[in-house]
Design an enzyme around this catalytic site. Structure first.
Site, PDB file in Angstrom:
ATOM      1  N   PRO A  88       0.803  -1.098   0.033  1.00  0.00           N
ATOM      2  CG  PRO A  88      -0.754  -1.440   1.562  1.00  0.00           C
ATOM      3  CD  PRO A  88       0.541  -2.275   1.157  1.00  0.00           C
ATOM      4  CD  GLU A 116       0.109  -7.879  10.999  1.00  0.00           C
ATOM      5  OE1 GLU A 116      -0.575  -7.069  10.775  1.00  0.00           O
ATOM      6  OE2 GLU A 116      -0.239  -8.985  11.032  1.00  0.00           O
ATOM      7  NE  ARG A 153      -7.183  -6.433 -20.591  1.00  0.00           N
ATOM      8  CZ  ARG A 153      -7.483  -5.424 -21.035  1.00  0.00           C
ATOM      9  NH1 ARG A 153      -6.535  -4.624 -21.144  1.00  0.00           N
ATOM     10  NH2 ARG A 153      -8.804  -5.583 -21.919  1.00  0.00           N
ATOM     11  CG  ASP A 168      -9.006  -1.935 -22.884  1.00  0.00           C
ATOM     12  OD1 ASP A 168     -10.028  -2.743 -23.027  1.00  0.00           O
ATOM     13  OD2 ASP A 168      -8.094  -2.474 -22.444  1.00  0.00           O
TER      14      ASP A 168
HETATM   15  C1  4GN Z   1      -0.313  -4.616  -1.892  1.00  0.00           C
HETATM   16  C2  4GN Z   1       0.058  -5.525  -0.832  1.00  0.00           C
HETATM   17  C3  4GN Z   1      -2.168  -3.977  -0.726  1.00  0.00           C
HETATM   18  C4  4GN Z   1      -1.652  -3.751  -1.728  1.00  0.00           C
HETATM   19  C5  4GN Z   1      -0.792  -5.590   0.207  1.00  0.00           C
HETATM   20  C6  4GN Z   1      -1.898  -2.693  -2.715  1.00  0.00           C
HETATM   21  C7  4GN Z   1       0.837  -7.245   1.389  1.00  0.00           C
HETATM   22  N1  4GN Z   1      -1.785  -5.030   0.486  1.00  0.00           N
HETATM   23  N2  4GN Z   1      -2.765  -1.873  -2.020  1.00  0.00           N
HETATM   24  N3  4GN Z   1      -0.381  -6.293   1.078  1.00  0.00           N
HETATM   25  O1  4GN Z   1      -1.601  -2.914  -3.739  1.00  0.00           O
HETATM   26  C8  4GN Z   1       2.765  -6.392   4.112  1.00  0.00           C
HETATM   27  C9  4GN Z   1       3.925  -6.534   3.360  1.00  0.00           C
HETATM   28  C10 4GN Z   1       1.600  -5.966   3.334  1.00  0.00           C
HETATM   29  C11 4GN Z   1       3.175  -6.776   1.796  1.00  0.00           C
HETATM   30  C12 4GN Z   1       1.922  -6.259   1.904  1.00  0.00           C
END
Ligand code: 4GN
Length: 243
Positions: A88, A116, A153, A168
């Site tokens: 994130p 986490e 794609r 698209d």
């Molecule tokens: C990507 C990975 C959300 C996203 C994730 C996203 C795995 N969550 N928004 N979770 O693209 C701790 C290490 C959380 C990897 C991560």
């Protein structure tokens, strides 16, 4: 396109690869993807991949050594790599990035985190940190597969109909127009008359107007960056007057 995915859950990746457009791309020889289990790169008897966070607090942190060993072992294969980490905290993924990745000659190497978080020092080997959007997933697998699917794609020959990707939503920075198929009337809901008219010029203008209308209503931020023609601007003025 060459891809490697480093994950604690290879089965999740393989399940997606066995059922999707990605499978088609593999069968056609357009996608060559390998999956590696982080646990295979542990050196202790219990194959530990996570540990308690320094500084305390809830949850576990993915350990550094197995990931570095996995990358070291991949580096023995002579291949240029672009190492991508999904979280994130990354830069928001979009169609432009998908287009760039679809043309990438290096092996797209995805590190999927879990728990986490992942030891921050992994960033030393990461070239690009991407995020799908402002939400949290349990692991990076679905995010990595989303990035791969959005990119593959766009490669000619992956989709059945070559025009599909070009036409698209987003290929021009606007939202898509509405689509309809038979029957022309269902439970009182009618297909817009113009689409049944056979007048291709009128159809083209209607679709463009609906694209602009939707974008104006739902994603006005996109309109500010879109490349609008003089005709688009005229249509947009007409739309604004009827709103
Ligand atoms: C990507 C990975 C959300 C996203 C994730 C996203 C795995 N969550 N928004 N979770 O693209 C701790 C290490 C959380 C990897 C991560």
């Amino acid at each position: 396109m060459r891809c490697d995915v480093i994950t604690l859950f290879p089965k999740v990746i393989k399940a997606i690869l066995s059922e999707s457009i990605l499978k088609r791309a593999i069968d056609k020889g357009i996608l060559d993807i390998k999956v590696y289990n982080i646990r295979d790169f542990t050196e202790d008897r219990h194959h530990v991949v996570d540990d308690y966070p320094y500084g305390g607090g809830a949850g576990m942190v993915l350990k550094l050594e197995p990931i570095f060993r996995a990358i070291d072992s991949l580096k023995k294969i002579e291949e240029e790599r672009l190492i991508i980490f999904l979280s994130p905290q990354g830069k928001t993924f979009n169609q432009k990035i998908a287009e760039r990745l679809s043309k990438e000659s290096r092996c797209l190497t995805f590190i999927c985190g879990h728990y986490e978080g992942i030891d921050e020092r992994v960033k030393a080997i990461v070239d690009e940190e991407l995020s799908l959007g402002d939400y949290v997933l349990t692991g990076g697998e679905l995010a990595a597969m989303t990035v791969i699917e959005a990119s593959i794609r766009l490669i000619p020959g992956v989709l059945g109909d070559e025009r599909s990707a070009l036409e698209d939503s987003f290929s021009e920075g606007l939202l898509d127009f509405p689509h309809y198929t038979r029957p022309s009337e269902f439970r009182g809901m009618k297909v817009p008359e113009v689409l049944l008219s056979g007048n291709h010029g009128e159809v083209r203008i209607w679709r463009r107007r609906e694209s602009l209308r939707r974008t104006l209503e739902r994603r006005p931020d996109l309109l500010e960056r879109a490349n609008l023609s003089e005709e688009d601007k005229k249509l947009l003025e007409e739309i604004k007057q009827t709103m």
